[in-house]
Design a protein around this motif. Structure first.
Motif, mmCIF file in Angstrom:
data_model
loop_
_atom_site.group_PDB
_atom_site.id
_atom_site.type_symbol
_atom_site.label_atom_id
_atom_site.label_comp_id
_atom_site.label_asym_id
_atom_site.label_seq_id
_atom_site.Cartn_x
_atom_site.Cartn_y
_atom_site.Cartn_z
ATOM 1 N N ALA A 28 0.839 -1.205 0.000
ATOM 2 C CA ALA A 28 0.000 0.000 0.000
ATOM 3 C C ALA A 28 0.872 1.254 0.000
ATOM 4 C CB ALA A 28 -0.935 -0.010 1.205
ATOM 5 N N ARG A 29 1.927 1.252 0.817
ATOM 6 C CA ARG A 29 2.831 2.409 0.866
ATOM 7 C C ARG A 29 3.571 2.603 -0.452
ATOM 8 N NH1 ARG A 29 4.783 1.080 7.044
ATOM 9 N NH2 ARG A 29 3.296 2.488 8.091
ATOM 10 N N GLU A 30 3.899 1.505 -1.095
ATOM 11 C CA GLU A 30 4.660 1.589 -2.347
ATOM 12 C C GLU A 30 3.795 2.029 -3.521
ATOM 13 O OE1 GLU A 30 7.348 -1.322 -5.283
ATOM 14 O OE2 GLU A 30 6.541 -2.098 -3.393
ATOM 15 N N HIS A 31 2.556 1.523 -3.590
ATOM 16 C CA HIS A 31 1.743 1.723 -4.796
ATOM 17 C C HIS A 31 0.563 2.669 -4.621
ATOM 18 C CE1 HIS A 31 3.864 -1.501 -6.946
ATOM 19 N NE2 HIS A 31 3.813 -2.199 -5.816
ATOM 20 N N LYS A 32 0.158 2.991 -3.390
ATOM 21 C CA LYS A 32 -0.997 3.863 -3.123
ATOM 22 C C LYS A 32 -2.235 3.415 -3.931
ATOM 23 C CE LYS A 32 1.656 6.670 -0.709
ATOM 24 N NZ LYS A 32 2.962 6.079 -0.998
ATOM 25 N N PRO A 33 -2.779 2.249 -3.640
ATOM 26 C CA PRO A 33 -3.926 1.748 -4.409
ATOM 27 C C PRO A 33 -5.170 2.614 -4.212
ATOM 28 C CG PRO A 33 -3.606 0.441 -2.434
ATOM 29 C CD PRO A 33 -2.425 1.366 -2.514
ATOM 30 N N ASP A 34 -6.141 2.435 -5.095
ATOM 31 C CA ASP A 34 -7.402 3.174 -4.997
ATOM 32 C C ASP A 34 -8.346 2.548 -3.975
ATOM 33 O OD1 ASP A 34 -7.179 5.212 -7.263
ATOM 34 O OD2 ASP A 34 -6.662 3.340 -8.267
ATOM 35 N N LEU A 35 -8.131 1.269 -3.674
ATOM 36 C CA LEU A 35 -8.962 0.582 -2.687
ATOM 37 C C LEU A 35 -8.198 -0.643 -2.188
ATOM 38 C CD1 LEU A 35 -12.737 -0.059 -2.662
ATOM 39 C CD2 LEU A 35 -11.273 -2.075 -2.578
ATOM 40 N N VAL A 36 -8.426 -1.011 -0.920
ATOM 41 C CA VAL A 36 -7.819 -2.215 -0.338
ATOM 42 C C VAL A 36 -8.917 -3.181 0.075
ATOM 43 C CG1 VAL A 36 -6.383 -3.174 1.505
ATOM 44 C CG2 VAL A 36 -5.791 -0.960 0.481
ATOM 45 N N LEU A 37 -8.796 -4.419 -0.379
ATOM 46 C CA LEU A 37 -9.683 -5.502 0.027
ATOM 47 C C LEU A 37 -8.893 -6.331 1.032
ATOM 48 C CD1 LEU A 37 -12.514 -6.550 -0.743
ATOM 49 C CD2 LEU A 37 -11.410 -8.030 -2.419
ATOM 50 N N LEU A 38 -9.359 -6.388 2.287
ATOM 51 C CA LEU A 38 -8.517 -6.841 3.383
ATOM 52 C C LEU A 38 -9.171 -7.968 4.195
ATOM 53 C CD1 LEU A 38 -5.878 -6.161 5.032
ATOM 54 C CD2 LEU A 38 -7.265 -4.530 6.310
ATOM 55 N N ASP A 39 -8.503 -9.119 4.257
ATOM 56 C CA ASP A 39 -8.951 -10.208 5.123
ATOM 57 C C ASP A 39 -8.644 -9.839 6.576
ATOM 58 O OD1 ASP A 39 -9.922 -12.685 5.907
ATOM 59 O OD2 ASP A 39 -8.029 -13.716 5.552
ATOM 60 N N ILE A 40 -9.356 -10.431 7.522
ATOM 61 C CA ILE A 40 -9.087 -10.164 8.944
ATOM 62 C C ILE A 40 -8.126 -11.195 9.527
ATOM 63 C CG2 ILE A 40 -10.099 -10.173 11.262
ATOM 64 C CD1 ILE A 40 -12.430 -8.619 10.213
ATOM 65 N N MET A 41 -8.413 -12.477 9.361
ATOM 66 C CA MET A 41 -7.609 -13.520 9.980
ATOM 67 C C MET A 41 -6.450 -13.919 9.070
ATOM 68 S SD MET A 41 -10.746 -15.779 11.577
ATOM 69 C CE MET A 41 -9.675 -16.941 12.408
ATOM 70 N N MET A 42 -5.257 -13.402 9.392
ATOM 71 C CA MET A 42 -4.066 -13.663 8.597
ATOM 72 C C MET A 42 -2.863 -13.828 9.519
ATOM 73 S SD MET A 42 -4.373 -10.961 5.427
ATOM 74 C CE MET A 42 -4.545 -9.535 6.503
ATOM 75 N N PRO A 43 -1.809 -14.515 9.050
ATOM 76 C CA PRO A 43 -0.592 -14.637 9.857
ATOM 77 C C PRO A 43 0.197 -13.329 9.897
ATOM 78 C CG PRO A 43 -0.269 -15.648 7.707
ATOM 79 C CD PRO A 43 -1.719 -15.256 7.785
ATOM 80 N N LYS A 44 1.138 -13.253 10.832
ATOM 81 C CA LYS A 44 2.058 -12.116 11.008
ATOM 82 C C LYS A 44 1.355 -10.860 11.496
ATOM 83 C CE LYS A 44 5.699 -13.614 7.868
ATOM 84 N NZ LYS A 44 6.601 -13.228 6.774
ATOM 85 N N MET A 45 0.357 -10.404 10.750
ATOM 86 C CA MET A 45 -0.427 -9.239 11.179
ATOM 87 C C MET A 45 -1.833 -9.389 10.621
ATOM 88 S SD MET A 45 0.044 -5.202 10.260
ATOM 89 C CE MET A 45 1.660 -5.062 11.025
ATOM 90 N N ASP A 46 -2.845 -9.354 11.496
ATOM 91 C CA ASP A 46 -4.206 -9.523 10.994
ATOM 92 C C ASP A 46 -4.757 -8.214 10.414
ATOM 93 O OD1 ASP A 46 -5.288 -7.931 13.062
ATOM 94 O OD2 ASP A 46 -5.669 -9.648 14.348
ATOM 95 N N GLY A 47 -5.942 -8.314 9.837
ATOM 96 C CA GLY A 47 -6.518 -7.165 9.157
ATOM 97 C C GLY A 47 -6.871 -6.016 10.072
#
Length: 225
Positions: free
Chosen positions: A43-62
């Motif tokens: 997100a920091r690199e590309h500055k998308p127009d929208l983020v579709l984000l899962d909640i339950m993920m490894p390392k860092m959740d949504g």
């Protein structure tokens, strides 16, 4: 119109590939990430127009990821849709309170997903085309910077608190019921409980003082004349 970019963050590779295929068919450029940390980096690199984000993920959740994005000046205005298998109301309210703009429960048809993505994008385009600065009482509410200032003092409100304040202030003196506020600030295509508005008004009052927004008992709220 320039090609719009959507960042999809999910640890299910098959689902990532399926969403990517269908979004590309609709003309979107797609970026993919498999956990919250990777999602924030992209997100920091590309500055998308929208983020579709899962909640339950490894390392860092949504939920952690959305909190970090909403505190980042470069990312805080990007619309975020949660896409998750968790369907309990507590998680949904928490996700929206932390800064999500919509909440979609898996499994979902790709047709419905694309419809919801386009609805959120339209809502943000409408917001961007409206008035960007309001001077009300002793407050300057600046949508370009998402800053509220009072004299030399500046307040950085979380996104939904800011948008709720802006909407109320732009209709100064008008009584607005909770359902109208939910529809206009959170969107009429998602379910959010009435108390979400009450919680956000309370937080605004804690930061700015309780003399701007008036409670109209049994109806809703009004920004004072």
């Amino acid at each position: 119109m320039a090609e719009q970019t959507i960042l999809v963050v999910d640890d299910e590779k098959d689902l990532l590939d399926l969403i990517e295929y269908n979004l590309k068919k609709e003309g979107f450029k797609v970026l993919k990430a498999e956990n919250g940390e990777q999602g924030i980096e992209k997100a920091r690199e590309h500055k998308p127009d929208l983020v579709l984000l899962d909640i339950m993920m490894p390392k860092m959740d949504g939920l952690e990821a959305v909190e970090i994005m909403r505190k980042d000046d470069d990312l805080r205005n990007i619309p975020i849709i949660f896409l998750t298998a968790r369907s309990d109301e507590k998680t949904e309210v928490e996700g929206l309170d932390k800064g999500g703009d919509d909440y979609i429960t898996k499994p979902i048809s790709t047709t419905k997903l694309i419809s919801r993505i386009k609805a959120v994008m339209r809502r943000f385009e409408d917001i961007e085309e409206s008035v960007n600065k309001l001077e009300v009482h002793d407050l300057m509410i600046d949508k370009d910077r998402y800053i509220v200032s009072r004299g030399e003092e500046e307040f950085q409100l979380p996104r939904k608190e800011f948008e709720l304040l802006f909407y109320l202030a732009s209709r100064k003196g008008k009584v607005l019921d909770r359902q109208t506020l939910l529809n206009k600030v959170w969107g009429d295509n998602i379910y959010v409980v009435d108390r979400t508005v009450d919680v956000h008004v309370r937080k605004i009052r804690e930061k700015l003082g309780d003399h701007y927004i008036e409670t109209v008992k049994g109806v809703g709220y009004r920004f004072k004349e």
